[in-house]
Design a protein around this motif. Structure first.
Motif, mmCIF file in Angstrom:
data_model
loop_
_atom_site.group_PDB
_atom_site.id
_atom_site.type_symbol
_atom_site.label_atom_id
_atom_site.label_comp_id
_atom_site.label_asym_id
_atom_site.label_seq_id
_atom_site.Cartn_x
_atom_site.Cartn_y
_atom_site.Cartn_z
ATOM 1 N N ARG A 63 0.817 -1.213 0.000
ATOM 2 C CA ARG A 63 0.000 0.000 0.000
ATOM 3 C C ARG A 63 0.852 1.264 0.000
ATOM 4 O O ARG A 63 0.347 2.345 -0.285
ATOM 5 N N ILE A 64 2.109 1.123 0.345
ATOM 6 C CA ILE A 64 2.994 2.287 0.320
ATOM 7 C C ILE A 64 3.560 2.433 -1.087
ATOM 8 O O ILE A 64 4.265 1.563 -1.583
ATOM 9 N N THR A 65 3.250 3.543 -1.725
ATOM 10 C CA THR A 65 3.721 3.771 -3.093
ATOM 11 C C THR A 65 5.051 4.513 -3.128
ATOM 12 O O THR A 65 5.768 4.462 -4.124
ATOM 13 N N HIS A 66 5.365 5.233 -2.042
ATOM 14 C CA HIS A 66 6.625 5.983 -2.016
ATOM 15 C C HIS A 66 6.901 6.404 -0.575
ATOM 16 O O HIS A 66 5.985 6.685 0.183
ATOM 17 N N THR A 67 8.182 6.433 -0.220
ATOM 18 C CA THR A 67 8.581 6.942 1.088
ATOM 19 C C THR A 67 9.707 7.943 0.907
ATOM 20 O O THR A 67 10.701 7.647 0.236
ATOM 21 N N GLU A 68 9.529 9.110 1.466
ATOM 22 C CA GLU A 68 10.531 10.173 1.387
ATOM 23 C C GLU A 68 11.207 10.315 2.748
ATOM 24 O O GLU A 68 10.529 10.296 3.795
ATOM 25 N N HIS A 69 12.520 10.445 2.731
ATOM 26 C CA HIS A 69 13.276 10.572 3.976
ATOM 27 C C HIS A 69 14.031 11.887 3.969
ATOM 28 O O HIS A 69 14.839 12.150 3.081
ATOM 29 N N LEU A 70 13.747 12.741 4.949
ATOM 30 C CA LEU A 70 14.471 13.997 5.104
ATOM 31 C C LEU A 70 15.363 13.870 6.328
ATOM 32 O O LEU A 70 14.867 13.718 7.448
ATOM 33 N N LEU A 460 -7.041 13.428 -7.871
ATOM 34 C CA LEU A 460 -5.847 14.133 -7.422
ATOM 35 C C LEU A 460 -5.033 13.290 -6.451
ATOM 36 O O LEU A 460 -3.809 13.183 -6.582
ATOM 37 N N ASP A 461 -5.690 12.667 -5.479
ATOM 38 C CA ASP A 461 -4.965 11.835 -4.526
ATOM 39 C C ASP A 461 -4.251 10.687 -5.225
ATOM 40 O O ASP A 461 -3.097 10.366 -4.928
ATOM 41 N N THR A 462 -4.952 10.040 -6.154
ATOM 42 C CA THR A 462 -4.349 8.927 -6.897
ATOM 43 C C THR A 462 -3.137 9.400 -7.690
ATOM 44 O O THR A 462 -2.086 8.748 -7.723
ATOM 45 N N PHE A 463 -3.273 10.560 -8.334
ATOM 46 C CA PHE A 463 -2.160 11.119 -9.104
ATOM 47 C C PHE A 463 -0.955 11.380 -8.197
ATOM 48 O O PHE A 463 0.183 11.044 -8.533
ATOM 49 N N LEU A 464 -1.197 11.962 -7.034
ATOM 50 C CA LEU A 464 -0.092 12.371 -6.163
ATOM 51 C C LEU A 464 0.657 11.184 -5.570
ATOM 52 O O LEU A 464 1.895 11.221 -5.475
ATOM 53 N N VAL A 465 -0.047 10.143 -5.149
ATOM 54 C CA VAL A 465 0.671 9.022 -4.534
ATOM 55 C C VAL A 465 1.478 8.249 -5.561
ATOM 56 O O VAL A 465 2.382 7.486 -5.194
ATOM 57 N N HIS A 466 1.188 8.444 -6.852
ATOM 58 C CA HIS A 466 1.987 7.801 -7.901
ATOM 59 C C HIS A 466 2.925 8.787 -8.594
ATOM 60 O O HIS A 466 3.679 8.403 -9.486
ATOM 61 N N HIS A 467 2.861 10.059 -8.204
ATOM 62 C CA HIS A 467 3.772 11.075 -8.735
ATOM 63 C C HIS A 467 4.325 11.874 -7.547
ATOM 64 O O HIS A 467 3.997 13.053 -7.365
ATOM 65 N N PRO A 468 5.159 11.254 -6.719
ATOM 66 C CA PRO A 468 5.646 11.934 -5.508
ATOM 67 C C PRO A 468 6.409 13.210 -5.801
ATOM 68 O O PRO A 468 6.499 14.081 -4.938
ATOM 69 N N ALA A 470 5.482 15.597 -7.471
ATOM 70 C CA ALA A 470 4.564 16.731 -7.384
ATOM 71 C C ALA A 470 4.433 17.251 -5.962
ATOM 72 O O ALA A 470 4.031 18.399 -5.752
ATOM 73 N N LEU A 471 4.791 16.434 -4.984
ATOM 74 C CA LEU A 471 4.762 16.852 -3.588
ATOM 75 C C LEU A 471 6.138 17.247 -3.072
ATOM 76 O O LEU A 471 6.291 18.264 -2.404
ATOM 77 N N PHE A 472 7.147 16.441 -3.398
ATOM 78 C CA PHE A 472 8.453 16.594 -2.774
ATOM 79 C C PHE A 472 9.460 17.353 -3.624
ATOM 80 O O PHE A 472 10.531 17.697 -3.134
ATOM 81 N N ARG A 473 9.148 17.624 -4.899
ATOM 82 C CA ARG A 473 10.076 18.363 -5.759
ATOM 83 C C ARG A 473 9.534 19.733 -6.129
ATOM 84 O O ARG A 473 10.068 20.390 -7.005
ATOM 85 N N GLN A 474 8.441 20.152 -5.502
ATOM 86 C CA GLN A 474 7.829 21.424 -5.846
ATOM 87 C C GLN A 474 7.759 22.320 -4.606
ATOM 88 O O GLN A 474 7.551 21.835 -3.496
ATOM 89 N N PRO A 475 7.898 23.636 -4.779
ATOM 90 C CA PRO A 475 7.736 24.545 -3.644
ATOM 91 C C PRO A 475 6.266 24.667 -3.274
ATOM 92 O O PRO A 475 5.382 24.271 -4.035
#
Length: 888
Positions: A63-70, A460-468, A470-475
């Protein structure tokens, strides 16, 4: 770095994290002494370890499509400016803060120099201390004046909860200073007997823009001693002041500056925001003053693990046989339960009041099976509660008595919830700014933090979880507001004239549109011009002309029919959809059915019940073009922007099975229609374009309808809005264009800048819309691509493949975007002026008189869920909810 938990053969290419866009919006550690420790006395598990535990079990990891680590980051210290009084520095030392971060010292220096400043650094980076240090120092200077009130300060918060929390913090910090610093909250919950003391003796008054608009400014003679000594105005969480709400607040602040000048005061504005793009530009637009920006965050950052989570498909089928995913509500309830069992302190952010209640109920039931003691440590927090209920929950969360909380956007802002380990976000909140703000609620004591975004069954939610990216590379998004919107400006000019006669010199303060509106205000009988200026002519209070939150009308009281007990309130515009007859209403874990909605008396009578379903209202919408401001050719078709009138009516409601969301039935309703004059973007297609797209006549309605739904779902990527801020209509043959037409409109009187943003970014916006539909794995359309949760026509008709072909032709024939064609909305922080048609100010529609939505979900980033309305003269947060139906 980024890493992924994906099934085999689905691994994304690892890309290095671009830190720049998100450094100001991730959890930041403070240099405050930690107030709490893990109850067990053991070291808290790392966020990565907590996530590993969540993913154990059948198909959880998939169920996890992507994990970002800061990764964590060290901080940079500085020294306080020498003009900060020694008593204040000693009080800060007693609070456990030895040295300020560099950005705190810099902001304090600007404030002491008399420069307005915006502090735009990360969540928990110590912004409050950055403005409190100079404010407290100046208040001490004023305490030495005759009467002990030579200097005052005003604090503005978007919610009552935040103001109350800040008062606690100020009182604690200033305790060593004795009674020389006298903070007091003044809002709708302040007892009448305390208000005179606040006016006469408090030197640090904490309130909200609503109270400033309705209570303080209209009564400024009673506040004369306070306003005469006003040195600082603190505007906290200033990124929340956007759209129509932000435009209203901008005019309220201009009225405040005018009244202060009448008493000889010219206060310095200190603004704070954890998430803002071009913060100085936005702050200047909000205050009308030059503002210095401090955005170099010098605080340390704890580790953040951010997971994107997509619920699995179920065996159930929805409308038209579409596959149904497990709901974000059910998935979030499971995660909250699991985290509570682990002893991980968690807040689950939910978009609607009903969702917050439902998640808490499900979590409590499941925890009771494990340990009844744990069940009592999970609760819901939302707007509509009585003040004493909200304050009790805030105290329980602050003390650590509560281990898990399902909350609406009330806790998105700076309420101190230090000690949290995790945040679960049920559905994309509409903007990246809001997403990072919610994620930043965890990790506030310096520890690592886990954030999980659970996708709804939505394009939108479906798009974002498969296009991370759009969340983590954008201001984060620009703050869009338009103080010159005539529907916003007109009532504030009237309110200003009622406070003091308006003069020609005053008009410049309110912007270039003010002189143009004065003749209309005169002709409508609202203002009268005399030699000394314009005067308010009516007996009623001018501040009542507008509700700055867009509520419109008094709230509907929810009353238990058997006992007569007041349970809470709901905003009047949302009442049609939220408390219609037959609606299910949740309140603190109890379920009620609405037996009667009396719109005339603003009362909804309810009875306690236990139905096995929830309810969702449905509505229909028609639209008329009033004026076309701009149009450009898109091949043979046209792309247009202008003014429209929207007529909306709630016509029925669906009953859906709990947890699964399965539709059990539909019931008709007889409620009056609502009208709205606003701004819209629309596009038309010709027969030749339909032929090129191979869209047959019987497919046309479904193709347009599907494109409308998906485009509304994708617009929040390009404008600072949520899909509940905007509405849409698609018509195979519209009487005004005589062509097949799709409209997307702002759900606020006069517009909010969202439709104009869509017009100027149409190529990218509709391109993303086409990709979202085409890439969805469903066969004929589903909630992840073209079905809408608030469609007035039951998602009928829809045609997925025809929509993709039609959008492909449109994009192929569209003009190539050019830099020189960018509109005013493409300047960060500024929205276009909502001109183009004369405003009938004698009939100026109150915000919120537009269409009601199919759910009571609030607008993200607008803090509408924290308060119940106070007495009539005091404002409190609320919102309107436009719809997204299909007109037939």
């Amino acid at each position: 770095m980024a890493f992924n938990h994906l099934p085999a053969a689905m691994h994304d290419a690892l890309r290095p994290l671009s830190v720049t866009p998100v450094t100001h919006s991730v959890p930041m550690a403070t240099n405050h002494r930690p107030r709490r420790h893990p109850e067990s006395g053991e070291t808290r598990p790392s966020p990565g370890r907590v996530l590993d535990r969540l993913t154990t079990g059948a198909d959880r990891a998939a169920r996890i499509t992507h994990t970002e680590h800061l990764p964590p980051r060290p901080g940079r210290h500085a020294v306080w400016p020498h003009r900060i009084r020694g008593e204040v520095i000693n009080a800060i030392l007693l609070a456990g803060i030895e040295h300020p971060w560099a950005h705190q010292a810099t902001a304090a220096e600007h404030a002491l120099d008399g420069e307005s400043v915006v502090i735009a650094t990360g969540t928990a980076s110590g912004k409050s201390l950055a403005y409190l240090a100079p404010v407290l120092s100046t208040l001490l200077d004023g305490a030495e004046a005759p009467g002990g009130r030579g200097t005052t300060a005003l604090y503005l918060a978007p919610t009552k909860a935040l103001a109350a929390d800040q008062r606690r913090s100020v009182k604690e910090l200033a305790e060593p200073l004795g009674n020389r610093v006298r903070p007091a909250v003044y809002d709708g919950d302040t007892p009448v007997e305390e208000r005179e003391w606040v006016r006469q003796y408090a030197n640090y008054v904490l309130t909200n823009p609503d109270m400033l608009h309705r209570g303080i400014l209209p009564s400024h003679p009673r506040w004369s001693s306070f306003l005469r000594s006003l040195r600082y105005v603190v505007v906290d969480e200033c990124h929340t002041y956007r759209g129509v709400f932000g435009s209203h607040v901008a005019q309220v602040l201009r009225r405040l500056r005018r009244v202060c000048a009448r008493y000889g005061a010219h206060p310095v504005f200190l603004l704070a925001s954890a998430t803002a793009a071009e913060p100085a530009v936005a702050a200047e637009r909000l205050t009308g003053l030059p503002v210095t920006e401090v955005s170099d965050d010098a605080s340390p950052r704890g580790e953040l693990v951010f997971a994107l989570w997509e619920p699995p498909l179920t065996e159930l089928h929805g409308e038209k046989g579409a596959p149904v995913r497990r709901t974000a509500t059910a998935e979030t309830a499971d995660l909250l339960t699991d985290l509570t069992v682990q002893g991980v302190r968690t807040v689950a952010f939910v978009r609607s009041r009903r969702g917050a209640e439902l998640i808490s109920v499900i979590a409590q039931e499941r925890l009771a099976e494990v340990d009844r003691g744990l069940a009592r440590r999970v609760a819901a927090y939302r707007g509509g509660y009585l003040p004493e209920e909200r304050r009790a929950l805030e105290r329980a969360l602050h003390s650590g008595e509560l281990l898990g909380l399902a909350a609406t956007t009330a806790l998105e802002l700076g309420v101190d919830v230090s000690g949290l380990d995790a945040v679960v976000i049920a559905g994309y909140p509409g903007t990246r700014a809001s997403l990072w703000q919610q994620a930043g609620r965890a990790g506030r004591s310096g520890q690592g933090a886990l954030a999980v975004l659970v996708a709804r069954d939505d394009p939108l939610d479906t798009f974002l979880v498969h296009h991370p990216e759009a969340l983590f590379r954008q201001p984060v998004e620009s703050t869009v507001l338009d103080p010159d919107n005539p529907y916003v400006l007109a009532p504030h000019l009237c309110a200003a004239a009622a406070e003091m006669p308006l003069t020609e010199d005053d008009l410049a303060l309110f912007g270039p549109a003010a002189p143009e509106l004065m003749p209309q205000l005169e002709s409508s009988g609202l203002l009268r011009k005399r030699t000394t200026g314009w005067y308010w002519t009516r007996r009623e209070r001018a501040a009542e002309l507008t509700d700055i939150r867009g509520q419109g009308g008094r709230p509907v009281q929810i009353v238990e029919a058997v006992t007569g007990r007041l349970l809470g309130t709901v905003d009047e515009p949302a009442a049609h959809a939220a408390v219609h007859q037959g609606a299910v209403h949740l309140h603190q874990g109890r379920t009620y059915l609405v037996k009667q909605l009396d719109l005339e008396d603003s009362v909804a009578l309810v009875e306690e019940a236990n139905p096995p379903y929830s309810t969702t209202a449905r509505d229909t919408t028609s639209i008329t073009i009033l004026d076309t401001d701009t149009e450009i050719p898109w091949g043979a078709g046209r792309l247009c922007f202008g003014s429209v009138e929207v007529t909306n009516q709630v016509v029925s409601f669906l009953r859906r099975r709990l947890i699964t969301g399965e539709v059990l039935g539909e019931t008709r309703l007889d409620l009056p229609p609502r009208t709205l004059r606003t701004r819209a973007v629309w596009w038309t297609v010709t027969e030749d374009q339909l032929d090129s797209a191979r869209v047959a006549p019987e497919q046309l309605g479904g193709a347009l309808h599907a494109a409308e739904h998906a485009s509304i779902g994708m617009l929040p990527l390009f404008a600072t809005c949520d899909r509940w801020d905007i509405g849409g209509v698609s018509v195979p043959l519209h009487p005004d264009t005589l062509l097949p037409t799709v409209f997307v409109y702002d759900g606020h009187p006069g517009g909010a800048g969202f439709a104009e943003r869509a017009f100027h970014t149409a190529h990218a916006w509709l391109g993303a819309t086409r990709e979202a539909i085409a890439s969805c794995e469903c066969e004929a359309g589903c909630p992840s691509c073209i079905q809408s949760p608030k469609c007035g026509n039951g998602n009928e008709p829809l045609h997925k493949r025809a929509a993709v072909r039609l959008l492909s032709v449109l994009l192929k024939e569209a003009p190539v975007p050019e830099e020189k064609s960018r509109g005013p909305l493409d300047r960060p922080g500024v929205s276009g002026v909502s001109g183009g048609s004369e405003v009938d100010v004698s009939q100026t529609p109150r915000p919120g008189t537009g269409p009601g939505s199919g759910t009571e979900t609030p607008r993200p980033g607008t803090p509408t869920e924290s308060e119940a309305r106070g007495p009539r003269e005091e404002g409190s947060p609320g919102t309107a909810h436009p719809a997204d139906p299909h007109a037939t």
